[in-house]
Design a protein around this motif. Sequence first.
Motif, PDB file in Angstrom:
ATOM      1  N   THR A   1       8.024 -12.185 -10.136  1.00  0.00           N
ATOM      2  CA  THR A   1       8.081 -11.539 -11.437  1.00  0.00           C
ATOM      3  C   THR A   1       7.484 -10.138 -11.318  1.00  0.00           C
ATOM      4  N   VAL A   2       6.411 -10.067 -10.516  1.00  0.00           N
ATOM      5  CA  VAL A   2       5.788  -8.761 -10.257  1.00  0.00           C
ATOM      6  C   VAL A   2       5.704  -8.601  -8.740  1.00  0.00           C
ATOM      7  N   LEU A   3       6.234  -7.485  -8.243  1.00  0.00           N
ATOM      8  CA  LEU A   3       6.209  -7.230  -6.807  1.00  0.00           C
ATOM      9  C   LEU A   3       5.473  -5.910  -6.573  1.00  0.00           C
ATOM     10  N   LEU A   4       4.319  -6.022  -5.914  1.00  0.00           N
ATOM     11  CA  LEU A   4       3.463  -4.846  -5.744  1.00  0.00           C
ATOM     12  C   LEU A   4       3.550  -4.340  -4.308  1.00  0.00           C
ATOM     13  N   PRO A   5       3.784  -3.038  -4.097  1.00  0.00           N
ATOM     14  CA  PRO A   5       3.920  -2.521  -2.738  1.00  0.00           C
ATOM     15  C   PRO A   5       2.546  -2.434  -2.054  1.00  0.00           C
ATOM     16  N   ALA A   6       2.473  -2.954  -0.838  1.00  0.00           N
ATOM     17  CA  ALA A   6       1.194  -2.987  -0.132  1.00  0.00           C
ATOM     18  C   ALA A   6       1.167  -1.932   0.963  1.00  0.00           C
ATOM     19  N   ALA A   7      -0.031  -1.411   1.213  1.00  0.00           N
ATOM     20  CA  ALA A   7      -0.221  -0.497   2.335  1.00  0.00           C
ATOM     21  C   ALA A   7      -0.068  -1.293   3.627  1.00  0.00           C
ATOM     22  N   ALA A   8       0.521  -0.663   4.623  1.00  0.00           N
ATOM     23  CA  ALA A   8       0.783  -1.359   5.882  1.00  0.00           C
ATOM     24  C   ALA A   8      -0.289  -1.015   6.912  1.00  0.00           C
ATOM     25  N   PHE A   9      -0.178  -1.659   8.066  1.00  0.00           N
ATOM     26  CA  PHE A   9      -1.041  -1.341   9.202  1.00  0.00           C
ATOM     27  C   PHE A   9      -0.928   0.152   9.506  1.00  0.00           C
ATOM     28  N   GLY A  10      -2.041   0.770   9.771  1.00  0.00           N
ATOM     29  CA  GLY A  10      -2.029   2.206  10.052  1.00  0.00           C
ATOM     30  C   GLY A  10      -2.172   3.049   8.803  1.00  0.00           C
ATOM     31  N   GLU A  11      -2.068   2.363   7.651  1.00  0.00           N
ATOM     32  CA  GLU A  11      -2.203   3.085   6.383  1.00  0.00           C
ATOM     33  C   GLU A  11      -3.498   2.737   5.656  1.00  0.00           C
ATOM     34  N   LYS A  12      -4.305   1.849   6.273  1.00  0.00           N
ATOM     35  CA  LYS A  12      -5.533   1.473   5.579  1.00  0.00           C
ATOM     36  C   LYS A  12      -6.683   1.253   6.557  1.00  0.00           C
ATOM     37  N   ASP A  13      -7.878   1.530   6.079  1.00  0.00           N
ATOM     38  CA  ASP A  13      -9.091   1.311   6.851  1.00  0.00           C
ATOM     39  C   ASP A  13      -9.538  -0.128   6.692  1.00  0.00           C
ATOM     40  N   GLY A  14     -10.464  -0.509   7.535  1.00  0.00           N
ATOM     41  CA  GLY A  14     -11.038  -1.843   7.391  1.00  0.00           C
ATOM     42  C   GLY A  14     -11.417  -2.396   8.747  1.00  0.00           C
ATOM     43  N   SER A  15     -11.438  -3.726   8.800  1.00  0.00           N
ATOM     44  CA  SER A  15     -11.755  -4.379  10.065  1.00  0.00           C
ATOM     45  C   SER A  15     -10.881  -5.610  10.188  1.00  0.00           C
ATOM     46  N   THR A  16     -10.740  -6.089  11.402  1.00  0.00           N
ATOM     47  CA  THR A  16      -9.931  -7.284  11.624  1.00  0.00           C
ATOM     48  C   THR A  16     -10.676  -8.226  12.563  1.00  0.00           C
ATOM     49  N   THR A  17     -10.280  -9.484  12.551  1.00  0.00           N
ATOM     50  CA  THR A  17     -10.924 -10.490  13.392  1.00  0.00           C
ATOM     51  C   THR A  17      -9.864 -11.094  14.293  1.00  0.00           C
ATOM     52  N   ASN A  18     -10.098 -11.073  15.589  1.00  0.00           N
ATOM     53  CA  ASN A  18      -9.060 -11.620  16.460  1.00  0.00           C
ATOM     54  C   ASN A  18      -9.266 -13.111  16.675  1.00  0.00           C
ATOM     55  N   LEU A  19      -8.455 -13.700  17.543  1.00  0.00           N
ATOM     56  CA  LEU A  19      -8.467 -15.163  17.661  1.00  0.00           C
ATOM     57  C   LEU A  19      -9.780 -15.704  18.188  1.00  0.00           C
ATOM     58  N   GLU A  20     -10.542 -14.889  18.918  1.00  0.00           N
ATOM     59  CA  GLU A  20     -11.821 -15.379  19.434  1.00  0.00           C
ATOM     60  C   GLU A  20     -12.959 -15.077  18.454  1.00  0.00           C
ATOM     61  N   GLY A  21     -12.631 -14.508  17.287  1.00  0.00           N
ATOM     62  CA  GLY A  21     -13.661 -14.191  16.304  1.00  0.00           C
ATOM     63  C   GLY A  21     -14.291 -12.838  16.551  1.00  0.00           C
ATOM     64  N   ARG A  22     -13.569 -11.951  17.208  1.00  0.00           N
ATOM     65  CA  ARG A  22     -14.086 -10.621  17.515  1.00  0.00           C
ATOM     66  C   ARG A  22     -13.675  -9.661  16.405  1.00  0.00           C
ATOM     67  N   VAL A  23     -14.644  -9.073  15.755  1.00  0.00           N
ATOM     68  CA  VAL A  23     -14.345  -8.152  14.658  1.00  0.00           C
ATOM     69  C   VAL A  23     -14.325  -6.728  15.203  1.00  0.00           C
ATOM     70  N   THR A  24     -13.233  -6.023  14.962  1.00  0.00           N
ATOM     71  CA  THR A  24     -13.129  -4.624  15.371  1.00  0.00           C
ATOM     72  C   THR A  24     -12.640  -3.806  14.187  1.00  0.00           C
ATOM     73  N   ARG A  25     -12.781  -2.505  14.331  1.00  0.00           N
ATOM     74  CA  ARG A  25     -12.412  -1.633  13.213  1.00  0.00           C
ATOM     75  C   ARG A  25     -10.944  -1.262  13.265  1.00  0.00           C
ATOM     76  N   LEU A  26     -10.353  -1.179  12.089  1.00  0.00           N
ATOM     77  CA  LEU A  26      -8.984  -0.692  11.942  1.00  0.00           C
ATOM     78  C   LEU A  26      -9.059   0.699  11.342  1.00  0.00           C
ATOM     79  N   ALA A  27      -8.148   1.541  11.759  1.00  0.00           N
ATOM     80  CA  ALA A  27      -8.202   2.899  11.240  1.00  0.00           C
ATOM     81  C   ALA A  27      -6.950   3.226  10.453  1.00  0.00           C
ATOM     82  N   ARG A  28      -7.121   4.084   9.483  1.00  0.00           N
ATOM     83  CA  ARG A  28      -5.997   4.614   8.746  1.00  0.00           C
ATOM     84  C   ARG A  28      -5.564   5.895   9.437  1.00  0.00           C
ATOM     85  N   LYS A  29      -4.295   6.036   9.704  1.00  0.00           N
ATOM     86  CA  LYS A  29      -3.839   7.230  10.412  1.00  0.00           C
ATOM     87  C   LYS A  29      -2.871   8.034   9.581  1.00  0.00           C
ATOM     88  N   VAL A  30      -2.085   7.360   8.762  1.00  0.00           N
ATOM     89  CA  VAL A  30      -1.093   8.079   7.954  1.00  0.00           C
ATOM     90  C   VAL A  30      -1.284   7.689   6.491  1.00  0.00           C
TER      91      VAL A  30
END
Lengths: 204, 787
Positions: free
Chosen positions: B574-603
């Motif tokens: 009913t409502v479809l909201l456009p989301a920022a994609a990878f490379g468009e937002k800052d933050g952090s991510t956790t990989n399969l072993e539980g390793r947290v690293t930083r994500l960067a926004r580039k564009v």
Amino acid sequence: MARLSEENVRLANEIIGRYPRARSAMIPLLHLAQEQDGHVTNEAMTHIGELVGATSAEVYGTASFYEMFKFEPVGKYLINICGTMSCALMGAEELMHHAEHRLGVKLGGTTDDGMFTLERAECQAACTEAPCLQVNYRYRFRVADADFDSLVDDLKAGRLNDEIPAHGTVARVRQHIPVDRGVGAVPPEDVTEAPTWMDGKAAL
Amino acid sequence: MTTTEPTPEVVVDPNAINLTINGRPVAARKGELIIAAADRSGDYIPRFCYHPRMSSVGMCRQCLVEVEGPRGPMMVVSCMTPVAEGQVVRTETDQVKRAQEGIIELLLANHPLDCPVCDKGGECPLQDQAFSHGPGESRFIEEKRHYEKPIAISDLVLLDRERCILCDRCTRFADEVAGDALIHFTSRGNNTQVQTFPDEPFSSYFSGNTVQICPVGALTAQPYRFKARPWDLEKTESTCTTCSVGCRITLESSRDELLRYQGVDSDPVNHGWLCDKGRFNFESVKSDARLSNPLVRDGASLVETSWSSALSTAASIITSALRSGGATRVAVLGGARGTNEDAHAWAKLADALAIDSVDAQLGDGLPAAVLAYPQATIDDASRASTIILLSPDLKEELPILYLRLRDASEKKRSRILEFASKGSGLTRYAWKSVPHMPGNQAKVVASTLSESVVSAQLAKGSVVVVVGRSNLAESDEYTMAALDAVMAAHPSATVLPVLRRGNVRGALSAGLGRRDAVDILTDAANGEIDCLVLVGSDPIADFPDTDLARRALAAVPNIIAVDTFATASSTKATVLLPAAAFGEKDGSTTNLEGRVTRLARKVTVNGTSRPDWMVALELADILGHDLGVASVAEVHADLVSSNPVFGPATRAALSAHPDGVVLAPLATATSTPVAPPVAEKPGFGHRLVVGRKLYDNGRNVSESPSLAPLAPGSYLHMHSLDLERLGAADGASVKVSGDRTSIVMNVVADDSVQRGTVWAAWAQSGANIGELIDATKWVNDVRVETL
């Protein structure tokens, strides 16, 4: 053409059995493939890769190092004219030009009738007999233009059939190696003693 | 009179070596190469073929140095010569300079000077070192060698043989690292060149790495070729979230457009390598099909609207659902593709609204309890003496983890013990590969581990269990039961969970795994959910039981979707909201072993897209809940302070450790083991096994023009003897029937499939195998008939 025939697969496995690593049999198997088809086909190289546990690219990489493996059909008679120093000094270039003219092909080419392939070769270890050439790896010494012409005429007329086998490629994998002399039949990590021929003496 | 004093025990490290480089003492380790020791001491030795992650070959001779020997100084190749005690190395003498200049002059005898039109120009080791270590002129006046300009050696990589300096890096990579020796030196001698076998392309999943390590412009990547000059690229370090391995990468853009990703050498994770899917799917970020404005349903169509009106519509949908039946009428699916901050913001919103029907996985993973076992890192696994695989085909799902484990096996550090329904990419490297029928894994595991030869192997050292969802047509309880069987037999084993989506571990750790998606969708199909929020998830495409997903989405009156693309599911919203994609937002991510690293926004974001966390905060605001955070930094700070699992992953810690911070296991108790019935071999038909291929019709592949053609399509794989018995020819169309429906697929002979089973790839274009999967069943059997 094709992959190795059923009979040649049996032979291939026998050859592979002589080596501690299957991959070591790659070159004898390439000879076998060349003997089968007259040249090494892509299908045969893929098949050899399967037999020895290598990729086709690895087989091709190995095979393409060797001038005597041919990847395209070769004429009934392969004529290699030596172009190295002694022969060059004694007129090998002129002989090559003459041969090209006589056969109507460039070096590396095969005549339309499939009789002759003409190639330039490196030293054939007959420097005292320059200029020399080989026909299906049989020597002809001190070859003058006229000698070349009569050689071609004789080959065409079949007068040299007894002397020169009619196959343009080398295939000598059928040598018999008795089991007790099987070279390298023991994997290196299993070798605990010095070879018997060393007879207790250390190598220099 | 003498007194014997105890001599103080001097501990001598048997592996320590002291040498001198350019007059300065350098400490090194036994076995280290001179070039590596010199790198550490700051004495740069020019090189082309040497690569620290591959074996040395001494191919280019550029790294010649002078080493003092018994008969005076002699020239040695520093990438082939190990350090020795008391060694005296000089890297800058006249003799060394002469050698370096000579090599460069010879390399440039045939290398074309087409730097102005070469992709590598500006970041080219040959160009750079010709300036820094070359003679500046050449004595060669002869015509250079010419070859046909680039030849495609695969769909992604082009080879320009004129530029090649025969350093053996790409061929070594293909053989040693990737295990796909599909390129090789051919015609060795005067005409040596890198070539594939005729008509057999370099179709490796890792081919892009050869482009990155090529020290000249001989190998170029189709997606980047002629797109930018290196000096125009802006670079930021980030982490790839295509899968959950979390390889470190640089995002490189020019004029606000992503142009390429390059691997960064992260020692605990990717060693600098990337898979081609991760490397080239930047194309999907800039796809024209991206959503750029919010859409709200108007009858049959979705019409563009403003964020404020879309958000208030979404909020009123949630409010009315909450009012009509309470928090059980609202469900949230997704969140595993975003950042930790996205997941935390949505978890906070769910908390505020007391929503319990939340799952970041789509019935295609494992219960979150798998994160509560004693955890192993990728390094632990690659150093374990035994690696037990209860996993899907890692080469297809987590390619860089495959490289790490393959390396462990090839270097004889580890033995791989695989339990799988179908042969995988690691089968040929496995010490033992034990097949099992779907539904029978735990029993096979228990009996195999009790064999004396196996238990002797396990007793040799550490044991790491790599566990993931290997079959989408089989209940995940079987995998958990098999894991419990391993833990029962070997309690000291540690577990590396290989859940697949980019940030699934972060999402589960942040609290987005409260209820199984199967139950949520079943409720939805029964009309018990009024509002379903899809946060970057597409159940119709990704949930194994397509029919249930379709029925569920049709039965939910209002769907709110936050997505980058209009997908099969999000277009039902009913409502479809456009989301920022990878490379468009800052933050952090956790990989399969539980390793947290930083994500960067580039564009900058596409259109008016917003990151998921912001959407959650704004919805909360409209719904009258103050979550107490207003920026990504505040969301992160709140995550770290409120969620003990994320405690170590502070902003400061992440800045200090670019390789990331490893989280502790989840504190939740292991699930009460459900004892799934041992499903015996079907008397009639074939048991279905559904796995994944690297390239599928997921959006990051299908919207990347370079990758989309690589997806293999939908085929039914069957053992050649079963195929013969069926009487169908290889490639023929067959009818495959489940209980609900039947589909027509082309069947192919594949002897890595066990007899009695059939295998199909998930999410391929063509017949959808999901039509035959019933998620409520323990296992799924199908009947295959000729047409």
